[in-house]
Design a protein around this motif. Structure first.
Motif, PDB file in Angstrom:
ATOM      1  N   LYS A  66      39.411  19.292   0.550  1.00 15.33           N
ATOM      2  CA  LYS A  66      38.289  19.045   1.443  1.00 15.33           C
ATOM      3  C   LYS A  66      37.023  19.545   0.773  1.00 15.33           C
ATOM      4  N   ILE A  67      36.076  18.650   0.625  1.00 14.16           N
ATOM      5  CA  ILE A  67      34.784  19.019   0.037  1.00 14.16           C
ATOM      6  C   ILE A  67      33.710  18.734   1.075  1.00 14.16           C
ATOM      7  N   LEU A 109      43.578  23.296   9.622  1.00 17.88           N
ATOM      8  CA  LEU A 109      44.111  22.897  10.922  1.00 17.88           C
ATOM      9  C   LEU A 109      43.509  21.567  11.376  1.00 17.88           C
ATOM     10  N   GLY A 110      42.196  21.435  11.203  1.00 14.72           N
ATOM     11  CA  GLY A 110      41.502  20.205  11.599  1.00 14.72           C
ATOM     12  C   GLY A 110      42.034  18.987  10.843  1.00 14.72           C
ATOM     13  N   LEU A 111      42.350  19.172   9.567  1.00 12.84           N
ATOM     14  CA  LEU A 111      42.887  18.056   8.781  1.00 12.84           C
ATOM     15  C   LEU A 111      44.302  17.722   9.220  1.00 12.84           C
ATOM     16  N   PHE A 147      46.401  21.272  21.264  1.00 11.19           N
ATOM     17  CA  PHE A 147      45.515  22.245  20.617  1.00 11.19           C
ATOM     18  C   PHE A 147      45.236  23.411  21.540  1.00 11.19           C
ATOM     19  N   VAL A 148      45.103  24.578  20.950  1.00 13.23           N
ATOM     20  CA  VAL A 148      44.532  25.715  21.665  1.00 13.23           C
ATOM     21  C   VAL A 148      43.475  26.306  20.742  1.00 13.23           C
ATOM     22  N   LEU A 160      51.941  21.820  18.090  1.00 14.60           N
ATOM     23  CA  LEU A 160      50.801  22.487  18.703  1.00 14.60           C
ATOM     24  C   LEU A 160      50.046  23.262  17.625  1.00 14.60           C
ATOM     25  N   PHE A 161      48.726  23.071  17.597  1.00 19.23           N
ATOM     26  CA  PHE A 161      47.872  23.823  16.682  1.00 19.23           C
ATOM     27  C   PHE A 161      47.072  24.826  17.494  1.00 19.23           C
ATOM     28  N   ALA A 162      47.149  26.087  17.113  1.00 21.05           N
ATOM     29  CA  ALA A 162      46.415  27.125  17.832  1.00 21.05           C
ATOM     30  C   ALA A 162      45.539  27.875  16.832  1.00 21.05           C
TER      31      ALA A 162
END
Ligand SMILES: Nc1ncnc2c1ncn2[C@@H]1O[C@H](COP(=O)(O)OP(=O)(O)O)[C@@H](O)[C@H]1O
Ligand SMILES: [Mg+2]
Length: 223
Positions: free
Chosen positions: A6-7, A45-47, A84-85, A158-160
């Motif tokens: 990621k750039i 996490l966003g990716l 998501f949390v 789930l991403f927290a």
């Protein structure tokens, strides 16, 4: 996911935030991501969750390469598979607790699931707060509403992102226990970013990031 890069580009700068990070997670597995502030945890996490695009590399969710999907298909996949949390709860202030929990279902055009939403709120100890607005709830209670919202559509993963980062230790403990219990009961995989070593130790795997790379990885029996 593999060789992820990621750039961030601004007018005068190019900042490489992730360098060729590779990582995968099996069904129902739990993984904590630790590392100093600015090391790329939130970006990763966003990716992984398909909220953001990688500059290079590939992210697969449930076998589907996200980069081959258009925005709508990706949003649909996310809505089906991902919960998501966030550190800052991110509840909608004009909706009550139960209405907030129902949002992921509304997004898919599903209605009439009030009973399930109420049951989930009961499971996180908020059975008597269904009609309260976020501002009428404490931070810990708001995060419990966010947990119920994250599980209402039975996500596969789930991403927290630092889910207890805005809570004091006494409030954080029960939230963490609920997170792992809901996860286990629903068979959901969990990726958890945290600064808290005790919280990280509850995950089966711990990945340490520094300067945009994974610098260490360990596995243990978990809880
Ligand atoms: N939208 C953005 N534009 C430019 N730089 C960003 C952006 N988002 C994050 N960064 C930078 O990327 C790096 C990693 O950020 P982040 O993933 O939030 O780290 P962490 O979650 O580990 O604290 C930081 O140096 C941050 O300043
Ligand atoms: Mg972060």
């Amino acid at each position: 996911m593999s060789e992820l890069r990621k750039i961030h580009r601004t007018a005068s700068h190019e900042l490489t935030v992730l360098r060729d990070v590779s990582f995968s997670l099996g069904e129902g597995d739990t993984c904590a991501i630790i590392g100093p502030s600015g090391s790329g945890k939130t970006t990763l996490l966003g990716l992984c969750a398909g909220l953001d695009d990688a500059t290079a590399g590939s992210v697969k969710l449930d076998g589907q390469p996200l980069e081959e999907l258009d925005q709508d298909a990706r949003a649909a996949l996310r809505n089906r598979l991902v919960g998501f949390v966030f550190q800052s709860f991110q509840l909608i202030p004009t909706l009550t607790a139960i209405e907030n929990v129902l949002v992921p279902l509304e997004l898919r055009g599903e209605s009439g699931r009030q009973k399930e939403a109420a049951e989930l709120l009961r499971q996180v100890g908020l059975g008597d707060r269904l009609d309260h607005y976020p501002l009428q709830l404490s931070g810990g209670e708001q995060q419990r509403v966010a947990l119920a919202r994250a599980f209402i559509h039975r996500p596969k993963i789930l991403f927290a992102d630092e889910p207890t980062g805005n809570l004091d230790a006494e409030t954080a403990g029960p939230i963490v226990d609920m997170l792992f219990r809901l996860n286990r009961d629903a068979g959901t995989a969990l990726v958890l970013v945290t600064h808290d070593p005790a919280l990280a130790a509850k995950a089966r795997r711990v990945v340490k990031m520094s300067g945009g790379s994974i610098v260490a990885e360990e596995e243990h029996a978990g809880v």
